[in-house]
Design a protein around this motif. Structure first.
Motif, PDB file in Angstrom:
ATOM      1  N   PRO A 194     -15.613 -20.698  11.692  1.00  0.00           N
ATOM      2  CA  PRO A 194     -16.610 -21.730  12.002  1.00  0.00           C
ATOM      3  C   PRO A 194     -16.003 -23.032  12.533  1.00  0.00           C
ATOM      4  N   GLU A 195     -14.835 -23.401  12.027  1.00  0.00           N
ATOM      5  CA  GLU A 195     -14.192 -24.630  12.520  1.00  0.00           C
ATOM      6  C   GLU A 195     -13.725 -24.472  13.966  1.00  0.00           C
ATOM      7  N   GLU A 196     -13.330 -23.273  14.347  1.00  0.00           N
ATOM      8  CA  GLU A 196     -12.941 -22.999  15.733  1.00  0.00           C
ATOM      9  C   GLU A 196     -14.158 -23.126  16.643  1.00  0.00           C
ATOM     10  N   VAL A 197     -15.312 -22.686  16.171  1.00  0.00           N
ATOM     11  CA  VAL A 197     -16.552 -22.821  16.930  1.00  0.00           C
ATOM     12  C   VAL A 197     -16.840 -24.302  17.177  1.00  0.00           C
ATOM     13  N   VAL A 198     -16.677 -25.123  16.153  1.00  0.00           N
ATOM     14  CA  VAL A 198     -16.908 -26.560  16.292  1.00  0.00           C
ATOM     15  C   VAL A 198     -15.938 -27.150  17.307  1.00  0.00           C
ATOM     16  N   ARG A 199     -14.671 -26.770  17.229  1.00  0.00           N
ATOM     17  CA  ARG A 199     -13.665 -27.295  18.162  1.00  0.00           C
ATOM     18  C   ARG A 199     -14.013 -26.914  19.594  1.00  0.00           C
ATOM     19  N   ILE A 200     -14.368 -25.662  19.813  1.00  0.00           N
ATOM     20  CA  ILE A 200     -14.704 -25.201  21.155  1.00  0.00           C
ATOM     21  C   ILE A 200     -15.967 -25.909  21.654  1.00  0.00           C
ATOM     22  N   PHE A 201     -16.961 -26.065  20.798  1.00  0.00           N
ATOM     23  CA  PHE A 201     -18.182 -26.770  21.187  1.00  0.00           C
ATOM     24  C   PHE A 201     -17.857 -28.198  21.611  1.00  0.00           C
ATOM     25  N   THR A 247     -26.650 -21.650  14.270  1.00  0.00           N
ATOM     26  CA  THR A 247     -25.702 -22.404  13.446  1.00  0.00           C
ATOM     27  C   THR A 247     -24.275 -22.002  13.798  1.00  0.00           C
ATOM     28  N   LYS A 248     -23.332 -22.862  13.417  1.00  0.00           N
ATOM     29  CA  LYS A 248     -21.926 -22.537  13.691  1.00  0.00           C
ATOM     30  C   LYS A 248     -21.506 -21.281  12.933  1.00  0.00           C
ATOM     31  N   THR A 249     -22.093 -21.052  11.759  1.00  0.00           N
ATOM     32  CA  THR A 249     -21.775 -19.844  11.006  1.00  0.00           C
ATOM     33  C   THR A 249     -22.271 -18.606  11.745  1.00  0.00           C
ATOM     34  N   GLN A 250     -23.484 -18.667  12.271  1.00  0.00           N
ATOM     35  CA  GLN A 250     -24.019 -17.549  13.045  1.00  0.00           C
ATOM     36  C   GLN A 250     -23.161 -17.282  14.277  1.00  0.00           C
ATOM     37  N   LEU A 251     -22.780 -18.343  14.978  1.00  0.00           N
ATOM     38  CA  LEU A 251     -21.936 -18.190  16.164  1.00  0.00           C
ATOM     39  C   LEU A 251     -20.575 -17.609  15.797  1.00  0.00           C
ATOM     40  N   ALA A 252     -19.986 -18.122  14.729  1.00  0.00           N
ATOM     41  CA  ALA A 252     -18.673 -17.643  14.298  1.00  0.00           C
ATOM     42  C   ALA A 252     -18.716 -16.160  13.969  1.00  0.00           C
ATOM     43  N   GLU A 253     -19.738 -15.737  13.258  1.00  0.00           N
ATOM     44  CA  GLU A 253     -19.871 -14.321  12.902  1.00  0.00           C
ATOM     45  C   GLU A 253     -20.040 -13.459  14.145  1.00  0.00           C
TER      46      GLU A 253
END
Length: 69
Positions: free
Chosen positions: A49-56, A37-43
């Motif tokens: 988490p929003e930065e993870v979405v942007r990068i993805f 999940t984006k939360t797992q990746l962010a951690e």
């Protein structure tokens, strides 16, 4: 998503994506294919988490552009 998931099962394409994307983009893009999940990746990466979405999304656009050229 299913197409990209299948592509990642081939070492050739993983290497192509690794060359195309930055290290962080590749990590996020590949981890997304492994259903993290984006939360797992962010951690794990110390990002919002929003930065993870942007990068993805940026990584996805690079991959799609690669296949469209």
């Amino acid at each position: 998503a299913e197409f990209l998931r299948r592509m990642y099962s081939y070492p050739y394409w993983r290497n192509q994506f690794r060359e195309l994307l930055t290290e962080v983009e590749f990590d996020i893009f590949y981890s997304g294919q492994k259903n993290q999940t984006k939360t797992q990746l962010a951690e794990r990466l110390g990002l919002d988490p929003e930065e993870v979405v942007r990068i993805f999304n940026e990584a996805r656009e690079k991959v799609l552009k690669y296949f469209n050229t």
